[in-house]
Scaffold this motif. Structure first.
Motif, PDB file in Angstrom:
ATOM      1  N   HIS A  61       0.819  -1.216   0.000  1.00 24.41           N
ATOM      2  CA  HIS A  61       0.000   0.000   0.000  1.00 24.41           C
ATOM      3  C   HIS A  61       0.849   1.260   0.000  1.00 24.41           C
ATOM      4  CE1 HIS A  61      -3.901  -1.845   0.073  1.00 24.41           C
ATOM      5  NE2 HIS A  61      -3.555  -2.637   1.062  1.00 24.41           N
ATOM      6  N   ALA A  62       2.022   1.191   0.596  1.00 27.59           N
ATOM      7  CA  ALA A  62       2.896   2.369   0.608  1.00 27.59           C
ATOM      8  C   ALA A  62       3.418   2.673  -0.799  1.00 27.59           C
ATOM      9  CB  ALA A  62       4.062   2.136   1.569  1.00 27.59           C
ATOM     10  N   TYR A  63       3.581   1.625  -1.599  1.00 29.58           N
ATOM     11  CA  TYR A  63       4.207   1.815  -2.913  1.00 29.58           C
ATOM     12  C   TYR A  63       3.240   1.941  -4.083  1.00 29.58           C
ATOM     13  CZ  TYR A  63       9.076   1.951  -1.827  1.00 29.58           C
ATOM     14  OH  TYR A  63      10.294   2.380  -1.406  1.00 29.58           O
ATOM     15  N   VAL A  64       1.999   1.523  -3.910  1.00 27.53           N
ATOM     16  CA  VAL A  64       1.068   1.572  -5.045  1.00 27.53           C
ATOM     17  C   VAL A  64       0.997   2.969  -5.689  1.00 27.53           C
ATOM     18  CG1 VAL A  64      -1.372   1.504  -5.667  1.00 27.53           C
ATOM     19  CG2 VAL A  64      -0.323  -0.471  -4.582  1.00 27.53           C
ATOM     20  N   PRO A  65       0.844   4.044  -4.906  1.00 24.59           N
ATOM     21  CA  PRO A  65       0.750   5.353  -5.560  1.00 24.59           C
ATOM     22  C   PRO A  65       2.011   5.710  -6.355  1.00 24.59           C
ATOM     23  CG  PRO A  65      -0.013   5.478  -3.288  1.00 24.59           C
ATOM     24  CD  PRO A  65       0.620   4.138  -3.449  1.00 24.59           C
ATOM     25  N   LEU A  66       3.178   5.381  -5.806  1.00 26.67           N
ATOM     26  CA  LEU A  66       4.439   5.675  -6.497  1.00 26.67           C
ATOM     27  C   LEU A  66       4.571   4.859  -7.782  1.00 26.67           C
ATOM     28  CD1 LEU A  66       6.801   5.582  -3.376  1.00 26.67           C
ATOM     29  CD2 LEU A  66       5.822   7.604  -4.495  1.00 26.67           C
ATOM     30  N   LEU A  67       4.259   3.564  -7.667  1.00 23.16           N
ATOM     31  CA  LEU A  67       4.400   2.701  -8.837  1.00 23.16           C
ATOM     32  C   LEU A  67       3.318   2.984  -9.879  1.00 23.16           C
ATOM     33  CD1 LEU A  67       5.369  -0.705  -7.194  1.00 23.16           C
ATOM     34  CD2 LEU A  67       6.839   1.065  -8.151  1.00 23.16           C
ATOM     35  N   HIS A  68       2.171   3.407  -9.404  1.00 28.68           N
ATOM     36  CA  HIS A  68       1.088   3.781 -10.321  1.00 28.68           C
ATOM     37  C   HIS A  68       1.598   4.874 -11.274  1.00 28.68           C
ATOM     38  CE1 HIS A  68      -3.511   4.223 -10.737  1.00 28.68           C
ATOM     39  NE2 HIS A  68      -2.936   4.680 -11.820  1.00 28.68           N
ATOM     40  N   GLU A  69       2.254   5.853 -10.672  1.00 28.07           N
ATOM     41  CA  GLU A  69       2.795   6.957 -11.474  1.00 28.07           C
ATOM     42  C   GLU A  69       3.872   6.437 -12.428  1.00 28.07           C
ATOM     43  OE1 GLU A  69       4.117  10.243  -9.096  1.00 28.07           O
ATOM     44  OE2 GLU A  69       5.229  11.134 -10.765  1.00 28.07           O
ATOM     45  N   LEU A  70       4.749   5.595 -11.907  1.00 32.83           N
ATOM     46  CA  LEU A  70       5.847   5.076 -12.726  1.00 32.83           C
ATOM     47  C   LEU A  70       5.321   4.305 -13.940  1.00 32.83           C
ATOM     48  CD1 LEU A  70       9.030   3.278 -11.405  1.00 32.83           C
ATOM     49  CD2 LEU A  70       7.750   2.346 -13.319  1.00 32.83           C
TER      50      LEU A  70
END
Lengths: 199, 398
Positions: free
Chosen positions: A31-40
């Protein structure tokens, strides 16, 4: 800056727990990384509908190779590296597919292609991992399944099977290696973890 | 060298950002990135990422935690699909849901020969219906030859290591000639989804295989003991033979020691425990590799949890006939929750079931004949207020 250092420390702690097979920690990292990876993924592939698929694939790998996580200096860079790898790899497959589609059936381009490809990335990878798992020797497979599929920790597996914890750990290292080389033979090549002082 | 790579890297980045590039370019980019030990190449990618403008992902805010939690669960479930088809979180969700008791025994005693209803529910009409499973199996001989028993005629027979193997209607009979050589040649009988079958082992033991199950046994048993392996769901009537104890190995997880008796083993992958239910005689059940077996009395059930480091449990089964209902052509839904009911449908009709969202924890009662079309079962579920969609392949339950 202090904030960044804190986040790193927090992530390193999470990685240590994940390496031991802690699913709650794994879930928190997800959950911590989904927003970052979504953008990537969105920026690299430009395809909104690929985002979930690639993120699932990235985390499938993190879980598969989780013992390595404790050796990672900057967790974020390692996760991003795998995400770049999977995103570009999807683009490569897409490009090869598009070329074939143009050669063979110029009229059949568009949404149909995307739908088929959508099935592929994550489902295909998890299928390959299961296939690789089934090729392991009986005891190694059992240990690997208890670890990766059932989410048991090395100590729990050792108790369950009446083995020493070290035997379980050694077996897991060998199994992960063998699963990854199987994936590599099927064309899924992931970045090796190369860190100073290690390997 | 380093500089040449760097130049190539920049050219690749330029090409891949100006619209679709070639597969070769992407693959080269991946290779360079994978080999990038110093992290300088990745740093350039990161810098570009920070500066690039893409607007369509803005809907990420606010973060949809439920959606992504589901994605996480699906990811974990896919990794363990062979053993557990639903994730741990799903399981907890179901358990937490309030259990609504629905007494529907009367409703579920559906007439066996009910003609397929003309006015099936809106969800079913125009979609391909699925006939019930029938008898059938694949037999793998010691030399690896696979025979599909459906395609062989009744009366077909063959000889293996002195043991006569014959197909009689819906079952295969192994007849061990006295003094037959005792080679450890193993055969495996496997039922696909939607099929059940019966086999008579060389010692006269009878085994009924439910759908998606298997049994492995020697073509001839030796003098001291009888050993077989099973998975899925198998009902056994073991021929009495005090001199040769009968051992059953279940999914490499549980062992059952038998002396002339009848019992049912339910051991499908994806379920929390292996369940061995004794109907008559006596059996001893233990976790494989662990001593301390428990001895069951008729009417008792031993539960061996699959992975948790939990002790084996013994419970009383008020009505054992419900446990072997399948053998007599019935679905047994007694005391089950919807996911377990759906698992039975999945195996019997060979369909895919997807559970979406948070369904209620209602408990089912009663039995039902299995020789009906899927649409009939769906009709019953619909009457019970279960919401679903059937697209001809996948049954999605909400």
């Amino acid at each position: 800056m202090e904030n960044t250092a804190l986040i790193y420390r927090h992530e390193k702690a999470l990685f240590e727990r994940i390496a031991e097979g802690d699913e709650d920690a794994f879930n928190a990292l997800f959950h911590a990384y989904v927003p970052l990876l979504h953008e990537l993924v969105m920026k690299v592939t430009g395809k909104e509908w690929m985002v979930k698929d690639i993120i699932q694939e990235v985390f499938l790998y993190l879980w598969l190779d989780r013992e390595k996580l404790i050796h990672v200096e900057v967790p974020r860079n390692w996760i991003f590296k795998i995400a770049y790898n999977r995103s570009y790899s999807w683009l490569a497959r897409q490009a090869a597919r598009d070329r074939k589609a143009q050669e063979w059936a110029p009229l059949q381009e568009g949404a149909g292609n995307e739908a088929t490809e959508h099935e592929l990335a994550f489902q295909e990878t998890s299928r390959l991992i299961r296939e690789a798992t089934s090729l392991l020797p009986v005891q190694a497979r059992r240990i690997f399944q208890l670890s990766r599929e059932e989410g048991l920790r090395p100590g729990e597996i050792a108790a369950e099977l009446g083995l020493s914890v070290q035997t379980v750990r050694n077996s897991l290292v060998r199994s992960v290696k063998s699963v990854k080389s199987y994936l590599a033979r099927k064309g899924i090549i992931l970045p090796a973890l190369l860190i100073m002082g290690l390997l | 060298m380093e500089d040449a790579q760097h130049t190539e890297w920049r050219q690749l980045l330029a090409r891949t950002r100006n619209g679709p590039a070639s597969a070769e370019d992407y693959n080269r980019l991946i290779a360079l990135l994978n080999a990038d030990e110093s992290g300088t190449l990745q740093a350039e990618l990161d810098a570009w990422l920070a500066s690039a403008e893409v607007t369509s992902y803005k809907h990420v805010q606010p973060y949809d935690r439920d959606y992504w939690q589901q994605a996480f669960m699906d990811m974990r479930a896919a990794a363990r699909r062979e053993r557990r088809s639903t994730g741990r979180w799903v399981r907890i969700g179901w358990a937490a849901a309030a259990a609504i008791l629905v007494g529907i025994s009367g409703l579920l005693l559906w007439p066996a020969k009910q003609p397929a209803s003309e006015n099936a529910s809106a969800n079913v009409e125009n979609k391909q219906d699925v006939p019930p499973g029938t008898e059938g199996a694949v037999l793998t001989l010691a030399d690896g030859t696979k025979l599909t028993l459906d395609s062989l005629n009744s009366g077909w027979r063959t000889l293996q290591q002195g043991t006569q193997v014959s197909l009689e209607d819906d079952r295969v009979v192994y007849d061990q000639a006295p003094g037959a050589q005792q080679t450890m040649a193993y055969n495996t009988m496997q039922t696909p989804r939607g099929r059940q079958f019966q086999v008579v082992l060389p010692d006269g033991t009878r085994a009924w295989l439910n759908a998606a199950s298997s049994i492995t046994f020697p073509v001839s048993f030796d003098d001291r003991e009888r050993r077989i392996r099973i998975s899925g769901e198998v009902y056994l009537e073991v021929a009495a033979d005090a001199r040769r104890p009968f051992y059953v190995q279940v999914n490499e997880l549980a062992d059952i020691a038998v002396l002339g008796t009848s019992f049912n083993v339910h051991a499908y992958p994806g379920e929390a425990a292996i369940r061995a239910t004794l109907l008559s005689g006596r059996i001893r059940v233990s976790r494989t590799g662990v001593q301390e077996p428990v001895t069951l009395l008729p009417g008792q059930q031993a539960r061996v949890p699959v992975a948790e480091h939990t002790a084996l449990k013994v419970v009383d089964v008020p009505d054992v006939s419900t446990v072997i209902a399948w053998k007599n052509g019935l679905f047994n839904f007694e005391g089950l929750q919807l996911p377990e009911v759906l698992k039975q449908l999945e195996r019997w009709y060979d369909i895919r079931v997807e559970i979406k969202g948070t369904a209620s924890g209602r408990i089912f009662r009663g039995k039902m004949y299995r020789n009906v079309n899927l649409s009939d079962v769906l009709e019953i579920l619909r009457k019970m207020g279960v919401q679903y969609n059937w697209d001809g392949e996948t049954l999605t339950v909400y």
